[in-house]
Design a protein around this motif. Structure first.
Motif, mmCIF file in Angstrom:
data_model
loop_
_atom_site.group_PDB
_atom_site.id
_atom_site.type_symbol
_atom_site.label_atom_id
_atom_site.label_comp_id
_atom_site.label_asym_id
_atom_site.label_seq_id
_atom_site.Cartn_x
_atom_site.Cartn_y
_atom_site.Cartn_z
ATOM 1 N N ALA B 680 45.615 3.139 -13.692
ATOM 2 C CA ALA B 680 45.212 3.568 -15.046
ATOM 3 C C ALA B 680 43.801 3.066 -15.361
ATOM 4 C CB ALA B 680 46.213 3.038 -16.061
ATOM 5 N N LEU B 681 43.530 1.812 -15.024
ATOM 6 C CA LEU B 681 42.207 1.228 -15.318
ATOM 7 C C LEU B 681 41.116 1.937 -14.525
ATOM 8 C CD1 LEU B 681 42.930 -2.616 -15.479
ATOM 9 C CD2 LEU B 681 42.293 -1.089 -17.358
ATOM 10 N N ILE B 682 41.408 2.221 -13.263
ATOM 11 C CA ILE B 682 40.398 2.887 -12.418
ATOM 12 C C ILE B 682 40.147 4.307 -12.943
ATOM 13 C CG2 ILE B 682 40.129 3.913 -10.116
ATOM 14 C CD1 ILE B 682 40.960 1.209 -8.985
ATOM 15 N N ALA B 683 41.213 4.955 -13.371
ATOM 16 C CA ALA B 683 41.045 6.303 -13.940
ATOM 17 C C ALA B 683 40.137 6.233 -15.163
ATOM 18 C CB ALA B 683 42.410 6.878 -14.302
ATOM 19 N N SER B 688 34.951 7.022 -17.792
ATOM 20 C CA SER B 688 33.825 6.518 -18.578
ATOM 21 C C SER B 688 32.514 6.636 -17.795
ATOM 22 C CB SER B 688 34.070 5.072 -18.998
ATOM 23 O OG SER B 688 34.062 4.258 -17.857
ATOM 24 N N ARG B 689 32.586 6.587 -16.461
ATOM 25 C CA ARG B 689 31.372 6.677 -15.638
ATOM 26 C C ARG B 689 30.858 8.126 -15.568
ATOM 27 N NH1 ARG B 689 27.503 7.606 -13.276
ATOM 28 N NH2 ARG B 689 26.679 6.860 -11.278
ATOM 29 N N TYR B 690 31.785 9.062 -15.335
ATOM 30 C CA TYR B 690 31.339 10.453 -15.114
ATOM 31 C C TYR B 690 31.519 11.351 -16.342
ATOM 32 C CZ TYR B 690 31.207 8.918 -10.276
ATOM 33 O OH TYR B 690 30.919 8.231 -9.129
ATOM 34 N N LEU B 696 38.444 12.857 -12.469
ATOM 35 C CA LEU B 696 39.711 12.147 -12.245
ATOM 36 C C LEU B 696 40.367 12.549 -10.927
ATOM 37 C CD1 LEU B 696 41.438 12.007 -15.757
ATOM 38 C CD2 LEU B 696 40.477 10.128 -14.442
ATOM 39 N N ASN B 697 39.912 13.697 -10.379
ATOM 40 C CA ASN B 697 40.452 14.127 -9.071
ATOM 41 C C ASN B 697 40.224 13.061 -7.999
ATOM 42 O OD1 ASN B 697 41.368 16.511 -10.055
ATOM 43 N ND2 ASN B 697 39.525 17.679 -9.529
ATOM 44 N N ILE B 698 39.179 12.226 -8.230
ATOM 45 C CA ILE B 698 38.902 11.148 -7.244
ATOM 46 C C ILE B 698 40.151 10.274 -7.076
ATOM 47 C CG2 ILE B 698 37.461 9.128 -6.738
ATOM 48 C CD1 ILE B 698 35.298 10.364 -8.561
ATOM 49 N N VAL B 699 40.791 9.985 -8.235
ATOM 50 C CA VAL B 699 41.966 9.102 -8.201
ATOM 51 C C VAL B 699 43.112 9.733 -7.418
ATOM 52 C CG1 VAL B 699 43.529 7.729 -9.650
ATOM 53 C CG2 VAL B 699 41.229 8.202 -10.430
#
Lengths: 234, 809
Positions: B680-683, B688-690, B696-699
């Motif tokens: 959740a934090l990484i998402a 917030s970065r992009y 979010l597909n990165i996750v």
């Protein structure tokens, strides 16, 4: 035949001289055997002298003993106090005071000294060699002398050494016990009477008489050793 | 950039300073304690247990078995002598105990100590009668007191110490007696010649560990001695101790370190040579590895004072990960340079460089998050791995960022070779059209949802290391012969003061006596060796009849005809000893190494001082914690004991294996929850970065890899443990790495090549870790290998998807 049997505890270090051989060699065991009594049932007298460092005079006591190789030993002090020690072959040892009730004598020291006396009187070299490191030395005054150093560590906590000597001139056996506090106990004991070998020793009239007259309670315990219960009944 | 350079210089200076100061004398820790989870106990009990464990872990037991008693005694004496010549070992036995010293140390407490018989006798008899009894004792043939006449004229103290020493000796030698009894009873009906008799020799390793070389030398010495004596006396020598397991584990770890680091380095070298066809590109990656590992070593050693061998095993697998930064750097540098030297192209290079740095930073952050998660486990071994890995990764990253610009500008990837291999790898992935990808993701998530509740788990701490069968067999045999007590179970009684704890221990024994299946004699406490403080105070009062004015001692001196004033010394000593109560703590310290610290006092220093000053030491300061460990004999009814302990709040029955299992299970559950939080934090970080939902597909890259991994392991019937969950954090970190590169540098083939090469090097390292002989490392490596393979597949599909999307745009 009455054979004198002398037990004497003397200060080992004061008279030891010359050669000293270590370990339980056949020579040491032979010397030990030569100091053992040949009779099986006998009685006698003893004198005990205990030297305590901080006391100006030694504590001297005397008494009598009776021994049976089938039953054990009654060691009765008659002066200045009256009490008997009963060491049985069943490894049960008792204190029979003059007025108080009979007590069990438990503990390593009691067991050890009881076994030592029983072992010496029975001529049990196997026991002595198992429990002690024997050193032989020659002495001008007493002739051959054996020094017995206890092997058991618990015994070592209380007893430094036991020395045996049998001066040929006096036909005596001398034993000395030096304890950890350098208190030295010396006992001179002489065998005064032997009793005939009998299958049922308890029925040997002479032995029973002597035994009962020495200590009635002690004799009962010797003939029928039963551990004293907490209520004081045996 | 200036920040990174400054940081890089600081790290280099720190590393150099550390190695200069330590002069290369690094301490490698091989203890197995770091693999033991903290049990769910309060801090004081845990501290007490740590002390106990440290003490017990230094025990080495030798059991000599022979058919003949004489042969046994001779062999035992010889073995004791030979072992005592080994410097790191101290031979302990009650033979070595100086009981005279013990009596001397305890003499000052003697006015508070009496045998039960003496208590009764003194109460019943008059002072005159007591004096007469003492006089009779002095004349008695069998009287050989342990204390001198001046210190014990009435003989009561010698009687007490005699009984005390017998009890202690019997307890300390219980193991030996037990062994002999077992052997004789087992063989009761057999020929005497077949009887095997045993003798136990207890030794203690020196404090502070030996280091790898010292351990190996000691083991070699022990082996030589054992062999010599076996040949000489034709005896059996069994041995037991954590030391043997630790040496075995260290030896396996050492092999792993050399295997993993060598193959990793060779593998990385080959991959780099194959990719770049030059030795020049080897400089930056190898510098980054060297700086990264050196810095990680320095920081770990600086923090912990030593470096655990397991940390080095895990550290060796870092090679495949830290190399990624250089690979990405070279690939994208060569791609940017291939656009030509025009001013537009220069802008492009700068832009590309900036995006690369940004991607590398994000990649570092996600990897650090993965490793940092290990720090939140309660296993010291994993915490140390987290510190080492985070430092190593950061320093390697700084090296690439700061030194990359000085590397040759002509480094160019051999796209043909890499492309060919990549194409072969990607061919089966061609089926993953966007629609198939969506269906696959949905199916994976559904499978995950279904499987997550059916996942098998295993939390057995014995999984942590697989002991050598021979060592284990010897350990079991020694335990059967020489130990009366359960090795992993005990009762802990907690109290706020020494006196309270003694009272509570008494209450526990009372309850045990009242609980039929339980036998009080099966519980061994140090408090059994001495009277309670209350009893001691009573003993002191009772002895007033012995040492008061005109009491027994005066009467005795009179009977013996000695001047009365000679008794003044002991009477004065008695009068001054009122506060000197003997505490379990003093007794425990007196037996030092022979007896493990069964009595724990949090403020030992304060207590000790109070005792020495003669204060009422039982009154502890507020907040003090006292613990009493009670050993439990084998064959105890543990169910009844557990029930009993549940009814007594101050009693804690500890079953270390069960408690460790529970602790590991709890950690596994909380780690799983933490993993969800990390996703959740990484998402949120990505969002917030992009600032794009599509980012979010990165996750999805690590998420799909994790889902596939869990489903696969469930299908294969592999039980999940804490280490598997911990490895999933790294699957998340690495998956995010690849996803971020694919997203940041949407330049199609080059990104895919970089991801592919970096994933190959990581897989090489994790695959090697998966081949480790240490179950923890093996379990970790295996999960990372499979998980990261799924990461690679998912990231390539994602990169392909992004490339196709870019072309369409």
């Amino acid at each position: 035949m009455i054979r004198p049997f002398l037990l004497m505890l003397c200060l080992m270090a004061s008279v030891v001289s010359s050669v000293s051989l270590s370990a339980n060699t056949p020579e040491n065991i032979k010397a030990l055997k030569s100091m053992m009594p040949e009779a099986c049932n006998f009685s006698g007298e003893f004198t005990q002298t205990k030297q305590i460092k901080s006391l100006p005079v030694p504590l001297v006591s005397m008494g009598e003993f009776i021994y049976s190789c089938d039953l054990g030993l009654i060691w009765k002090t008659q002066k200045p106090i009256v009490e008997s020690l009963v060491f049985t072959n069943q490894k049960l040892n008792f204190l029979v005071p003059e007025k108080l009730s009979v007590e069990n004598l438990d503990g390593v020291q009691h067991d050890f000294l009881a076994n030592l006396l029983l072992g010496l009187m029975a001529g049990n070299t196997e026991f002595i060699t198992k429990e002690f490191d024997i050193q032989i030395s020659k002495n001008d005054a007493t002739g051959v002398e054996l020094s017995l150093v206890p092997k058991n560590k618990m015994v070592k906590q209380a007893i430094d050494s036991v020395a045996l000597a049998k001066p040929s001139a006096k036909n005596e056996l001398q034993i000395s016990i030096t304890d950890k506090n350098q208190q030295v106990t010396r006992i001179v004991s002489s065998e005064t009477q032997q009793y005939a070998m009998n299958d049922k020793l308890s029925k040997d009239a002479a032995f029973s008489e002597s035994c009962a007259s020495l200590s009635a309670d002690g004799c009962k315990l010797l003939l029928n050793p039963v551990r004293i219960t907490t209520s004081g009944q045996n | 950039m200036i920040v990174w350079r400054s940081l890089f210089v600081i790290c280099i200076v720190f590393t150099l300073a550390f190695f200069f100061q330590s002069s290369g004398k690094l301490v490698v820790d091989t203890s197995l304690g770091d693999l033991s989870p903290d049990l769910e106990l309060d801090q004081s009990t845990q501290d007490a247990m740590d002390g106990l464990t440290e003490n017990i872990s230094r025990n080495i037991l030798f059991v000599v078995g022979a058919d003949d008693k004489q042969q046994l005694d001779a062999a035992k004496a010889d073995l004791s002598k030979r072992l005592s010549e080994l410097k790191p070992l101290t031979v302990l036995s009650s033979d070595a105990l100086s009981l005279t010293d013990i009596i001397d140390s305890l003499a000052k407490y003697r006015f508070h100590l009496l045998t039960v018989a003496a208590q009764k006798n003194i109460k019943q008899e008059s002072a005159e009668e007591l004096a007469k009894q003492a006089q009779a004792k002095l004349f008695r043939l069998t009287n050989a007191p342990l204390m001198s006449f001046e210190k014990d004229p009435l003989g009561v103290h010698s009687e007490y110490f005699n009984e005390f020493l017998q009890k202690i000796s019997a307890d300390l030698e219980q193991a030996q007696t037990h062994g002999s009894e077992a052997s004789s009873s087992d063989d009761a009906g057999q020929n005497k010649k077949n009887k095997k008799q045993y003798a136990v020799i207890q030794t203690k390793l020196q404090k502070g560990g030996l280091g790898l070389d010292g351990q190996n030398q000691l083991l070699a010495d022990i082996n030589t001695i054992s062999k010599d004596l076996k040949d000489k006396y034709k005896i059996e020598i069994l041995r037991s101790g954590v030391f043997f397991f630790a040496v075995d584990a260290a030896s396996k770890s050492k092999k792993d370190i050399s295997f993993i680091s060598t193959i990793s380095m060779v593998g990385v070298l080959l991959v780099l040579l194959l990719t770049f066809r030059s030795v020049v590109p080897l400089i930056l990656p190898f510098l980054s590895i060297a700086f990264g590992v050196a810095f990680a070593f320095a920081v770990s050693h600086f923090i912990y004072g030593k470096i655990h061998i397991l940390t080095i095993v895990f550290g060796a697998s870092l090679i495949g990960i830290v190399i990624d930064y250089s690979i990405h750097y070279f690939f994208h540098q060569s791609q940017a340079l291939s656009n030509g030297p025009s001013s537009v192209a220069e802008d492009s290079v700068e832009h590309s460089q900036s995006r690369l740095h940004s991607a590398l930073l994000l990649s570092l952050v996600t990897s650090l998050l993965g490793y940092l998660a290990l720090y939140f486990s309660q296993l010291d071994a994993l915490k140390k791995v987290a510190v080492f890995s985070c430092c190593g990764l950061t320093m390697a990253w700084l090296s690439v960022i700061c030194l990359g610009q000085y590397s040759s500008k002509r480094i160019k990837a051999n796209n043909t070779v890499v492309n060919t291999i990549l194409d072969i790898f990607k061919r089966p992935l061609a089926v993953f059209s966007p629609r198939v990808v969506v269906i696959t993701i949905v199916l994976l998530m559904l499978s995950l949802a279904l499987n997550i509740f059916a996942v098998k788990t295993s939390d057995d701490p014995r999984f942590f290391f697989t002991p050598d069968p021979e060592i284990l067999a010897s350990e079991v045999a020694v335990s059967q012969i020489a130990s009366d007590y359960e090795p992993g179970r005990f009762v802990v009684i907690s109290g706020q003061s020494s006196e309270e704890l003694i009272g509570l221990t008494e209450s526990f024994y009372d309850k045990v006596k009242a609980t039929p299946p339980l036998i009080a004699d099966n519980f061994k406490s140090i408090t059994q060796w001495l009277p309670t403080p209350q009893q001691q105070r009573e003993n002191y009062q009772i002895q007033g009849k012995l040492y008061g004015d005109n009491q027994a001692v005066d009467a005795l001196y009179s009977l013996l005809g000695v001047e009365k004033n000679k008794a003044e010394a002991i009477k004065t000593e008695y009068a001054n000893s009122e506060k000197l109560i003997l505490e379990p703590q003093q007794l425990n310290e007196l037996f030092n190494e022979i007896l493990p610290p069964l009595w724990y006092t949090k403020k030992q220093q304060v207590e000790q001082r109070l005792v020495e000053q003669g204060h009422k030491n039982s009154k502890a300061e507020a907040g003090d914690n006292f613990r009493n460990f009670i050993l439990i004999a084998k064959g105890t009814d543990f169910e009844a004991l557990e029930k009993l302990s549940n009814t007594m709040p101050f009693v804690n029955y500890v079953n270390t294996v069960e408690s460790a299992k529970k602790s590991l299970a709890d950690q596994r559950v909380s780690a799983t929850q933490l993993l969800l939080v990390a996703y959740a934090l990484i998402a949120l970080l990505i969002l917030s970065r992009y600032r794009k939902l599509s980012a979010l597909n990165i996750v999805l890259v690590p998420l799909c890899a994790t889902a596939a991994l869990i489903v696969l392991l469930n299908v294969l019937g592999v039980s999940f443990n804490l280490f598997h969950v911990m490895a999933l954090f790294l699957v998340l970190g690495l998956g995010m790495d690849y996803g971020i590169f694919a997203y940041e540098l949407q330049d199609g083939n080059v990104t895919q090549q970089a991801i592919f090469i970096s994933a190959i090097t990581s897989l090489l390292s994790f695959g090697l870790l998966g081949l480790s002989a240490i179950p923890v490392a093996q379990s970790f490596g295996m999960i990372l290998f499979i998980g990261n393979s799924f990461n690679l597949i998912a990231s390539l599909i994602y990169a392909e998807f992004l490339a196709n999307k870019a072309i369409t745009h």
